[in-house]
Design a protein around this motif. Structure first.
Motif, short mmCIF file in Angstrom:
data_model
loop_
_atom_site.label_atom_id
_atom_site.label_comp_id
_atom_site.label_asym_id
_atom_site.label_seq_id
_atom_site.Cartn_x
_atom_site.Cartn_y
_atom_site.Cartn_z
N VAL A 1 -92.51 20.84 -49.43
CA VAL A 1 -91.27 20.12 -49.11
C VAL A 1 -90.15 21.03 -49.60
O VAL A 1 -89.95 21.20 -50.80
N THR A 2 -89.44 21.63 -48.65
CA THR A 2 -88.45 22.67 -48.95
C THR A 2 -87.13 22.30 -48.31
O THR A 2 -87.09 22.00 -47.10
N ASN A 3 -86.06 22.32 -49.08
CA ASN A 3 -84.77 21.95 -48.48
C ASN A 3 -84.35 22.97 -47.42
O ASN A 3 -84.70 24.15 -47.48
N GLY A 4 -83.58 22.46 -46.45
CA GLY A 4 -83.11 23.30 -45.35
C GLY A 4 -83.74 22.87 -44.04
O GLY A 4 -84.83 22.30 -44.03
N LYS A 5 -83.03 23.14 -42.94
CA LYS A 5 -83.55 22.75 -41.62
C LYS A 5 -84.79 23.55 -41.26
O LYS A 5 -85.70 23.05 -40.60
N ASP A 6 -84.80 24.81 -41.66
CA ASP A 6 -85.96 25.69 -41.45
C ASP A 6 -85.76 26.93 -42.30
O ASP A 6 -84.80 27.01 -43.08
N ALA A 7 -86.63 27.94 -42.13
CA ALA A 7 -86.56 29.14 -42.96
C ALA A 7 -85.28 29.94 -42.72
O ALA A 7 -84.86 30.72 -43.60
N SER A 8 -84.63 29.75 -41.55
CA SER A 8 -83.41 30.50 -41.25
C SER A 8 -82.17 29.90 -41.93
O SER A 8 -81.11 30.53 -41.96
N TYR B 1 -79.69 15.87 -47.14
CA TYR B 1 -80.39 17.14 -47.32
C TYR B 1 -81.61 17.20 -46.39
O TYR B 1 -82.64 16.58 -46.67
N PRO B 2 -81.48 17.93 -45.28
CA PRO B 2 -82.67 18.10 -44.42
C PRO B 2 -83.71 18.94 -45.16
O PRO B 2 -83.39 19.77 -46.00
N PHE B 3 -84.98 18.67 -44.85
CA PHE B 3 -86.04 19.48 -45.45
C PHE B 3 -87.14 19.74 -44.44
O PHE B 3 -87.22 19.11 -43.37
N HIS B 4 -88.03 20.68 -44.77
CA HIS B 4 -89.09 21.08 -43.86
C HIS B 4 -90.29 21.58 -44.67
O HIS B 4 -90.20 21.74 -45.90
#
Length: 268
Positions: free
Chosen positions: A213-220, A251-254
């Motif tokens: 579970v990592t914050n951000g929309k994606d790795a970019s 906070y979007p996460f992926h």
């Protein structure tokens, strides 16, 4: 010397088969399992709101150390996670045994497969000072106890903020669902999680493969992993996300391993 040689040489094969006893050098602090004092029993490792107890390798063999620590002190309001380090499944079930009419009423992990962790267990209907015996349903000779102690300031704070977030007195939970690694399947439950600032979120991976579970929309996303990141959570294991340093907002996460798995954390 000649006499000694005359005795030793003909019997050398017996000496080799049955070497004389040697003194073992004990290392580390003694535990209850090895006859040490209670004061030297290792404490259960913990983070705010969670206490961890290990199931030792070889615990299924009667007489071996099993639950470590065997007598754990758990602050009121803490959840407990059992980590099975053995090579066979176990349970942690409240009560003195299967014949105990209260068996499993306070907590029951169900089966914890080898190498995995139990879901966090909250003790039901207990008060400070209670001593709760428990056992393994599969190997009932494996027994231990938990003593409920006064809540520490950190666990009290966690319990309070969790109650405010969920209304049920439990820490907010984010589950990674079975089959989440298959694109198009539901990934996180809930996909939108609302918490209070300061809450500690318990993440449980119910899938059969690792996830994050990592914050951000994606790795970019330039902020990816900078605000929170569980790192890899193995199948059946748990992790925590602290919101103490997050300001209120969305906070979007992926999942960094499966970037099509996405969710949203709302901090109030």
């Amino acid at each position: 010397m000649a006499v000694g040689a005359a005795i030793a040489v003909p019997n050398w094969h017996n000496f080799a088969k049955n070497p004389p006893p040697v003194s073992a050098i004990a290392t580390g602090s003694p535990t209850a399992a090895t006859g040490g004092s209670t004061a030297s029993v290792p404490l259960a490792s913990s983070v705010p709101g969670v206490t961890t107890i290990s199931i030792s390798v070889g615990a299924s063999v009667q007489g071996n150390p099993n639950f470590v620590p065997n007598s754990a002190q758990v602050p009121m309001g803490n959840k407990i996670v059992w980590v099975n380090k053995d090579t066979v499944p176990h349970t942690a079930t409240s009560g003195t045994g299967a014949s105990d009419p209260t068996s499993g009423k306070i907590f029951d992990t169900k089966i914890i497969t080898n190498g995995q962790s139990s879901p966090p267990e909250l003790l039901k209907g207990v008060k400070v000072g209670d001593s709760i015996p428990y056992y393994c349903q599969i190997h009932p000779y494996m027994t231990a106890k938990i003593t409920v102690t006064a809540a520490s300031s950190s666990s009290a704070s966690t319990s309070s903020s969790a109650a405010a977030a969920s209304g049920a007195g439990a820490a907010p939970v984010l589950s990674i669902l079975q089959g989440a690694s298959t694109q198009g399947n539901p990934a996180y439950a809930t996909a939108t999680l609302t918490v209070k600032k300061g809450d500690s979120i318990q993440v449980t991976n119910k899938d059969s493969v690792p996830h994050t579970v990592t914050n951000g929309k994606d790795a970019s996303d330039p902020t990816s992993g900078k605000l929170f990141d569980t790192s890899i959570i193995n199948a059946g294991s748990t992790a925590q996300i602290s919101t103490a340093k997050l300001t209120p907002g969305d906070y979007p996460f992926h999942c960094s391993l499966h970037p099509y798995m996405t969710g949203l954390l709302k901090v109030q």
